[in-house]
Write a protein that holds these residues in place. Structure first.
Motif, short mmCIF file in Angstrom:
data_model
loop_
_atom_site.label_atom_id
_atom_site.label_comp_id
_atom_site.label_asym_id
_atom_site.label_seq_id
_atom_site.Cartn_x
_atom_site.Cartn_y
_atom_site.Cartn_z
N GLU A 174 0.72 -1.28 0.04
CA GLU A 174 0.14 0.05 0.07
C GLU A 174 1.02 1.24 -0.11
O GLU A 174 0.62 2.39 -0.54
CB GLU A 174 -0.93 -0.19 1.04
CG GLU A 174 -2.00 1.06 1.12
CD GLU A 174 -2.98 1.07 2.39
OE1 GLU A 174 -3.88 1.52 2.49
OE2 GLU A 174 -2.43 0.38 3.50
N ARG B 296 -5.81 0.19 -0.80
CA ARG B 296 -5.72 -1.01 0.08
C ARG B 296 -6.18 -2.44 -0.55
O ARG B 296 -5.74 -3.31 -0.49
CB ARG B 296 -6.00 -0.74 1.58
CG ARG B 296 -6.02 -1.78 2.54
CD ARG B 296 -6.25 -1.38 4.04
NE ARG B 296 -5.79 -2.34 5.02
CZ ARG B 296 -4.60 -2.47 5.39
NH1 ARG B 296 -3.60 -1.76 5.00
NH2 ARG B 296 -4.33 -3.47 6.50
N TRP B 297 -7.19 -2.09 -0.99
CA TRP B 297 -8.26 -3.20 -1.85
C TRP B 297 -7.27 -3.86 -2.69
O TRP B 297 -7.25 -5.00 -2.85
CB TRP B 297 -9.72 -2.81 -2.00
CG TRP B 297 -9.70 -2.16 -3.09
CD1 TRP B 297 -9.83 -0.38 -3.18
CD2 TRP B 297 -9.48 -2.24 -4.53
NE1 TRP B 297 -9.82 0.04 -4.14
CE2 TRP B 297 -9.61 -0.75 -5.08
CE3 TRP B 297 -9.38 -3.17 -5.54
CZ2 TRP B 297 -9.60 -0.91 -6.63
CZ3 TRP B 297 -9.48 -3.01 -6.67
CH2 TRP B 297 -9.54 -1.99 -7.30
N ILE C 262 -4.47 -5.86 -1.23
CA ILE C 262 -5.04 -7.12 -1.04
C ILE C 262 -5.23 -8.06 -2.01
O ILE C 262 -4.79 -9.34 -1.85
CB ILE C 262 -6.19 -6.91 -0.23
CG1 ILE C 262 -5.94 -6.06 1.19
CG2 ILE C 262 -6.82 -8.39 0.33
CD1 ILE C 262 -7.23 -5.53 1.96
N LEU C 263 -5.57 -7.56 -3.03
CA LEU C 263 -6.05 -8.35 -4.43
C LEU C 263 -4.68 -8.91 -4.85
O LEU C 263 -4.53 -10.01 -5.60
CB LEU C 263 -6.87 -7.69 -5.38
CG LEU C 263 -8.42 -7.45 -5.05
CD1 LEU C 263 -8.83 -6.55 -6.35
CD2 LEU C 263 -8.95 -8.81 -4.98
N PHE D 23 -10.12 -10.93 3.70
CA PHE D 23 -10.34 -9.76 2.91
C PHE D 23 -10.86 -8.65 3.55
O PHE D 23 -10.40 -7.52 3.61
CB PHE D 23 -11.03 -9.99 1.58
CG PHE D 23 -11.04 -8.96 0.44
CD1 PHE D 23 -9.85 -8.63 -0.41
CD2 PHE D 23 -12.17 -8.19 0.63
CE1 PHE D 23 -9.79 -7.70 -1.25
CE2 PHE D 23 -12.18 -7.00 -0.56
CZ PHE D 23 -11.09 -6.94 -1.33
N TYR D 24 -12.22 -8.75 3.94
CA TYR D 24 -12.79 -7.44 4.59
C TYR D 24 -12.32 -7.00 6.02
O TYR D 24 -12.07 -5.80 6.04
CB TYR D 24 -14.17 -7.89 4.67
CG TYR D 24 -15.09 -7.90 3.63
CD1 TYR D 24 -15.38 -6.55 2.82
CD2 TYR D 24 -15.60 -9.01 3.04
CE1 TYR D 24 -16.16 -6.47 1.51
CE2 TYR D 24 -16.41 -9.01 2.09
CZ TYR D 24 -16.63 -7.89 1.14
OH TYR D 24 -17.30 -8.02 -0.06
N VAL E 244 -9.31 -4.95 4.56
CA VAL E 244 -9.61 -3.50 4.19
C VAL E 244 -10.05 -2.69 5.31
O VAL E 244 -9.70 -1.54 5.36
CB VAL E 244 -11.12 -3.85 3.18
CG1 VAL E 244 -11.39 -2.38 2.81
CG2 VAL E 244 -10.64 -4.57 1.96
N ASP E 245 -10.82 -3.18 6.25
CA ASP E 245 -11.10 -2.50 7.47
C ASP E 245 -10.43 -2.39 8.82
O ASP E 245 -10.79 -2.17 9.75
CB ASP E 245 -12.42 -2.73 8.05
CG ASP E 245 -13.60 -2.57 6.73
OD1 ASP E 245 -13.55 -1.64 5.86
OD2 ASP E 245 -14.62 -3.58 6.97
#
Length: 347
Positions: free
Chosen positions: A57, A68-69, A72-73, A170-171, A174-175
């Motif tokens: 990131e 950020r997403w 992660i991807l 994943f979520y 993200v959070d």
């Protein structure tokens, strides 16, 4: 007089209500324990991957920070590419050797039973058809069908569990910043910096544990493949893959994963089986006394005594899953205990 006589009754009522609420909460947590374990595993995966996500990131692409997403991807796609690449290299050989193993299975069973007969451990040779008929007669066809159905249902449930874990991790990633901030704000303002520092230490420990587990599995699997190939053991690809996966399960995994290799070597000749036993014994001694202590003590920071106690407790509570989760849980508890001791010393 009335107030003094009512206060003990009120205290008893409040105590009973508190006990009832505590019992209800404990019962509810026990009923949803499988879901809680899945959430906990997802959280550990998210914590372990978060340093890598943060590093990606911080990189700038086209003068803009990577979302950020997207970071992660990128990690997820790299993991998928790695799994697919290993599969492309290994699966054709595994399928070929598995097919050869299936075709050679009658001969291996014949040699194994002859060895048992020669040593007085078996009276006569039993064919595969007789073994299937005896199993069906002794347990019943209905039990066999039920066993197969349970196995299929367990496999499907495991696949959905893995998918749920990946999506939830994943979520959580993200959070993660918002979740950490909410958690930190639960503490007094003067303690928040200390809590943030503890969260960073936990993240580093979990990340080191996750990476160490993957490194150990790769080392054990690759060395097993090389040694079994040099020893001339058939189907060494399949057996090495089993050894690598078994390394991910503490204590019993390496022992159980060595059994198929020993059995295949025994079907060739007893001397080869002795060589395979000697290799796995030496490999486990090297792992137990060199690899695991270095990873768990230097990177994760867990002493061998604490490590063994955590494995025993985790295995007793949740079986294999508990043994796998024992080390990261012990690392988290170690950080919490150290912070509590620092607070006590400061007071």
């Amino acid at each position: 007089m009335t107030a003094s006589s009512d206060s003990p009754r009120a205290l008893i009522r409040y105590t009973l209500v508190g006990l009832a609420l505590t019992a209800g909460i404990c019962w509810a947590l026990w009923e949803v324990r499988d879901a809680l374990v899945l959430v906990y595993i997802s959280a550990l995966v998210a914590i372990g991957l978060s340093p890598l996500v943060n590093a990606i990131e911080r990189k700038r692409l086209m003068r803009q920070q990577v979302p950020r997403w997207a970071a992660i991807l990128v990690i997820y796609l790299c993991i998928i590419a790695l799994v697919v690449g290993v599969g492309v290299l290994v699966i054709p050989a595994i399928v070929k050797q598995a097919r050869e193993l299936a075709m050679d299975l009658p001969r291996l069973l014949h040699q194994g039973q002859q060895w048992l007969i020669n040593h007085g451990l078996l009276t006569r040779e039993i064919t595969a058809q007789e073994a299937v008929q005896q199993t069906a007669t002794s347990s019943g066809a209905q039990d066999t069908i039920g066993l197969i159905a349970n196995a299929v249902w367990g496999f499907v449930g495991g696949v959905f569990g893995v998918i749920t874990m990946i999506v939830l991790a994943f979520y959580l990633l993200v959070d993660s910043t918002g979740l950490v901030n909410v958690f930190v704000r639960l503490f007094p303002r003067e303690k928040r910096a200390q809590v943030e520092s503890a969260c960073r230490r936990v993240t580093n420990k979990i990340s080191a544990w996750l990476g160490g587990q993957l490194v150990l599995a790769g080392i054990i699997g690759s060395t097993a493949a090389l040694a079994l190939y040099l020893l001339g053991v058939p189907f060494f690809y399949v057996l090495a893959l089993i050894a690598g996966i078994g390394e991910m399960i503490p204590i019993v995994g390496p022992i159980l994963s060595a059994v198929p290799a020993i059995a295949v070597a025994l079907s060739v000749k007893p001397a080869l089986a002795l060589g395979v036993i000697a290799f796995f014994f030496a490999q486990q001694q090297l792992e137990n006394h060199l690899l695991v202590p270095k990873i768990m003590q230097r990177q994760v920071g867990i002493s061998p005594v604490f490590f063994i106690i955590a494995l025993l407790i985790g295995g007793s509570l949740l079986g294999v899953i508990g043994a796998i989760l024992a080390v990261p849980t012990a690392a988290i508890l170690q950080v919490v205990f150290q912070e509590l001791m620092n607070d006590t010393a400061a007071e």
